[in-house]
Design a protein around this motif. Structure first.
Motif, PDB file in Angstrom:
ATOM      1  N   GLY A 178      -0.625  -0.186  -7.042  1.00  0.00           N
ATOM      2  CA  GLY A 178      -0.467  -0.638  -5.675  1.00  0.00           C
ATOM      3  C   GLY A 178      -1.286  -1.887  -5.399  1.00  0.00           C
ATOM      4  O   GLY A 178      -2.252  -2.197  -6.113  1.00  0.00           O
ATOM      5  N   ALA A 179      -0.904  -2.594  -4.364  1.00  0.00           N
ATOM      6  CA  ALA A 179      -1.650  -3.767  -3.896  1.00  0.00           C
ATOM      7  C   ALA A 179      -1.567  -3.783  -2.380  1.00  0.00           C
ATOM      8  O   ALA A 179      -0.690  -3.146  -1.786  1.00  0.00           O
ATOM      9  CB  ALA A 179      -1.071  -5.047  -4.485  1.00  0.00           C
ATOM     10  N   ALA A 180      -2.498  -4.495  -1.742  1.00  0.00           N
ATOM     11  CA  ALA A 180      -2.512  -4.544  -0.287  1.00  0.00           C
ATOM     12  C   ALA A 180      -3.173  -5.821   0.185  1.00  0.00           C
ATOM     13  O   ALA A 180      -3.900  -6.489  -0.567  1.00  0.00           O
ATOM     14  CB  ALA A 180      -3.255  -3.330   0.281  1.00  0.00           C
ATOM     15  N   SER A 181      -2.916  -6.146   1.445  1.00  0.00           N
ATOM     16  CA  SER A 181      -3.517  -7.331   2.039  1.00  0.00           C
ATOM     17  C   SER A 181      -5.030  -7.204   2.131  1.00  0.00           C
ATOM     18  O   SER A 181      -5.750  -8.207   2.067  1.00  0.00           O
ATOM     19  CB  SER A 181      -2.927  -7.551   3.438  1.00  0.00           C
ATOM     20  N   SER A 182      -5.552  -5.978   2.265  1.00  0.00           N
ATOM     21  CA  SER A 182      -6.990  -5.713   2.290  1.00  0.00           C
ATOM     22  C   SER A 182      -7.187  -4.220   2.132  1.00  0.00           C
ATOM     23  O   SER A 182      -6.221  -3.439   2.178  1.00  0.00           O
ATOM     24  CB  SER A 182      -7.631  -6.203   3.592  1.00  0.00           C
ATOM     25  N   GLN A 183      -8.443  -3.797   1.951  1.00  0.00           N
ATOM     26  CA  GLN A 183      -8.731  -2.378   1.863  1.00  0.00           C
ATOM     27  C   GLN A 183     -10.107  -2.098   2.450  1.00  0.00           C
ATOM     28  O   GLN A 183     -10.999  -2.943   2.417  1.00  0.00           O
ATOM     29  CB  GLN A 183      -8.676  -1.892   0.413  1.00  0.00           C
ATOM     30  N   GLN A 184     -10.272  -0.884   2.985  1.00  0.00           N
ATOM     31  CA  GLN A 184     -11.525  -0.501   3.624  1.00  0.00           C
ATOM     32  C   GLN A 184     -12.383   0.284   2.640  1.00  0.00           C
ATOM     33  O   GLN A 184     -11.883   1.117   1.875  1.00  0.00           O
ATOM     34  CB  GLN A 184     -11.242   0.341   4.869  1.00  0.00           C
ATOM     35  N   ASN A 185     -13.690   0.048   2.674  1.00  0.00           N
ATOM     36  CA  ASN A 185     -14.619   0.805   1.840  1.00  0.00           C
ATOM     37  C   ASN A 185     -15.973   0.819   2.547  1.00  0.00           C
ATOM     38  O   ASN A 185     -16.809  -0.060   2.342  1.00  0.00           O
ATOM     39  CB  ASN A 185     -14.733   0.193   0.445  1.00  0.00           C
ATOM     40  N   ASP A 186     -16.162   1.820   3.418  1.00  0.00           N
ATOM     41  CA  ASP A 186     -17.416   1.939   4.149  1.00  0.00           C
ATOM     42  C   ASP A 186     -17.605   3.406   4.525  1.00  0.00           C
ATOM     43  O   ASP A 186     -16.882   4.282   4.033  1.00  0.00           O
ATOM     44  CB  ASP A 186     -17.425   1.035   5.387  1.00  0.00           C
ATOM     45  N   GLY A 187     -18.566   3.681   5.383  1.00  0.00           N
ATOM     46  CA  GLY A 187     -18.857   5.060   5.754  1.00  0.00           C
ATOM     47  C   GLY A 187     -17.735   5.740   6.500  1.00  0.00           C
ATOM     48  O   GLY A 187     -17.653   6.972   6.526  1.00  0.00           O
ATOM     49  N   ASN A 188     -16.847   4.970   7.115  1.00  0.00           N
ATOM     50  CA  ASN A 188     -15.727   5.553   7.855  1.00  0.00           C
ATOM     51  C   ASN A 188     -14.512   5.805   6.978  1.00  0.00           C
ATOM     52  O   ASN A 188     -13.687   6.662   7.298  1.00  0.00           O
ATOM     53  CB  ASN A 188     -15.331   4.634   9.011  1.00  0.00           C
TER      54      ASN A 188
END
Length: 561
Positions: A178-188
């Motif tokens: 998969g690929a994406a425009s961005s990805q989240q990686n934090d405490g949430n």
């Protein structure tokens, strides 16, 4: 045992017709009833004589009526995938002012066909078109204080026309890149990368990054590994969903062709039929449902071709009419002895949920010598706490997926007492935190409400006070604490049915959960837990009237598969 909602949340639904999914026509064309005499299932039945089959029998003098709550539903199986020209509803006085109609090819994945929030009841003719084998009406708002009631629920179509069955297609996206425009990686949202949308794990998800400002333009795509013919896409949205998006295909991942678009995305679970070719499939999102970005629990592509990877096999659903006892404890130990260590793990320590007891390693749980196990809550100082109690579970002793899980117990009455029989996803033992591992509360009881018990599901998208469940009691309204009662859950891949003394009291239907609350995360092994809490967020603290010691008495625990 997390804090539980006391009421069944009403099914949320789209507020308008879903454009691109249906066509509204002036009147029913030459059509014939497809639903008459077909099998019907319902969320509930008010009386023995008001069953769901009365709504499809062609007799305007018989009817189906439901229990008195929102979220009730009726579904008819047309026998095969059929073209649909329209639907007629003949409401009794207890009608729904708001409802959602959906279709499904397999009774699991549902697509919205029609919704309204201003029905006036009476005779309604819905000139809509679509296709499906199953047609379901879900009530989102009742017009009266009663339940809902239909004299007739008829589905029309030309008959004899069976479109291709998407269920015959293969899942092409599992495990693919998969690929994406961005990805989240934090405490949430920890490691919410694109691959999480293709892992068949409904408790993991992809999310766009807040570092990009959570803008309207975003995308996620999958490489199917080879050219494929795509017949459908299933999107299971987090609450951060797209109201406007397109589905695009590409041979090279650079030049894209739009094959579907909508500006009225409703979130939750969306199943979009397609007839498209390409190696890459993309969701291109252009309008957010709220202030956050976008997030998908699952992005599944079905069709033929590609380079599909084989997903892990799942156990077959149980036949609940033909089960075998596979695990049991009838608590026949000698008086004063602890639980059988070959079956139970003692779980001492400090509690969660702001409970006030300390779970001791021994002493508060024992056989009574009369075929029972006793969990005793005491008012006594221990490890800095004012109360002691006991908790035990079958972790690393017995884990199971699907079956009938039942316990015959006698619960204690008294303010602040909180006994439970529940299950936790076994991946909790491997470090996956609650609620991502899933929780199934077969029975919870609050001592100051002795006539009510509760059954609830908890998942990342619905947990704590927002859990999906229901309260219930005995038919005569008497106190559950007065005697032993049997609480059970029958669990398979389509849902979980809850029982009190062999009477069904609540059904957590997978399709309803996915279309109104969020992912169904219960297709893996769980272990059982018995405990008696004192105080906590839900029941509040005990008071001077609370009896101590208080006993939660278990006659047996049985598991059938």
């Amino acid at each position: 045992m997390q804090r539980t909602s006391r009421l069944l949340a009403a099914a949320a639904a789209a507020a308008a017709l879903i454009t691109g999914a249906i066509t509204v026509t002036p009147a029913l064309a030459a059509a014939e009833p497809l639903s008459q005499g077909r099998p019907v299932t319902t969320s509930s039945t008010e009386f023995d004589w008001s069953t769901g089959d009365n709504a499809v029998d062609g007799d305007p003098g018989t009817r189906w009526s439901s229990e008195w709550s929102d979220g009730q539903w009726i579904s008819v199986d047309l026998g095969s995938v059929q073209e649909i020209d329209g639907i007629t509803l003949d409401w009794e006085a207890a009608y729904a002012s708001g409802y959602l109609i959906e279709v499904s090819d397999d009774g699991s994945g549902w697509s919205p066909l029609y919704s309204t929030s201003d029905s006036t009841g009476g005779d309604e003719t819905l000139a809509v078109t679509g296709s499906g084998r199953f047609v379901r009406l879900t009530v989102t708002e009742r017009a009266t204080a009663y339940g809902v009631s239909l004299w007739e629920f008829q589905v029309f179509g030309p008959g004899g026309v069976t479109p291709p069955d998407p269920s015959e297609a293969s899942l092409l996206s599992y495990g693919r890149t998969g690929a994406a425009s961005s990805q989240q990686n934090d405490g949430n949202c920890w490691e919410c990368s694109p691959d999480k949308a293709f892992d068949l794990d409904p408790a993991s998800r992809w999310a766009s990054s807040p570092e990009t400002g959570w803008t309207d333009d975003g995308w996620i795509s999958v490489d199917l590994g080879a050219s494929a013919h795509v017949t459908s896409v299933v999107l299971q949205w987090d609450p951060a969903y797209a109201t406007s998006y397109s589905l695009d295909v590409s041979d090279d991942g650079e030049a894209w062709t739009t094959v579907y678009s909508t500006t009225t995305g409703a979130g939750f679970k969306e199943t979009i039929p397609l007839d498209a070719d390409g190696r890459h499939v993309r969701v291109h999102m252009t309008a957010r449902s709220g202030a956050y970005g976008y997030s998908l629990w699952e992005f599944q592509v079905y069709g033929t071709g590609g380079a599909p990877l084989t997903p892990p096999s799942e156990p077959a659903d149980p036949d609940f009419a033909d089960l075998d006892l596979v695990w049991s404890d009838d608590f026949d130990g000698a008086a004063g002895t602890p639980a059988d260590s070959s079956k139970w793990t003692i779980d001492p320590g400090l509690p969660a949920n702001n409970e006030q007891q300390y779970y001791t390693p021994e002493g508060n749980g024992f056989h009574d010598g009369q075929g029972h196990f006793v969990i005793e809550a005491r008012r006594e100082a221990y490890q800095g706490r004012e109360f002691t109690s006991h908790r035990m579970n079958t972790s690393n002793r017995f884990h199971a997926q699907y079956g009938r899980f039942e316990a015959r117990v006698k619960v204690p009455e008294g303010r602040g007492l909180w006994p439970a029989f529940w299950m936790m996803g076994a991946d909790f033992l491997d470090g996956r935190p609650w609620p991502y591992n899933g929780e199934v509360d077969v029975m919870e009881f609050i001592g100051q409400d002795p006539d009510q018990a509760y059954s609830t599901l908890h998942a990342p998208a619905y947990n704590g006070a927002g859990g999906y469940g229901s309260g219930y009691g005995l038919p005569d309204g008497s106190n559950l604490s007065d005697d032993f009662h049997t609480y059970a859950a029958e669990w398979d891949s389509q849902g979980i049915r809850y029982f009190l003394d062999d009477q069904e009291v609540f059904y957590a239907d997978r399709a309803t959960v996915e279309s109104t609350r969020g992912p169904w995360i219960y297709d893996h092994e769980f272990y059982m837990i018995l405990n008696l809490a004192v105080g906590g967020d839900w029941p509040g603290p005990p008071d001077a009237t609370t009896p101590f010691p208080s006993r939660y008495v278990i006659d047996y625990v049985h598991v059938y598969q």
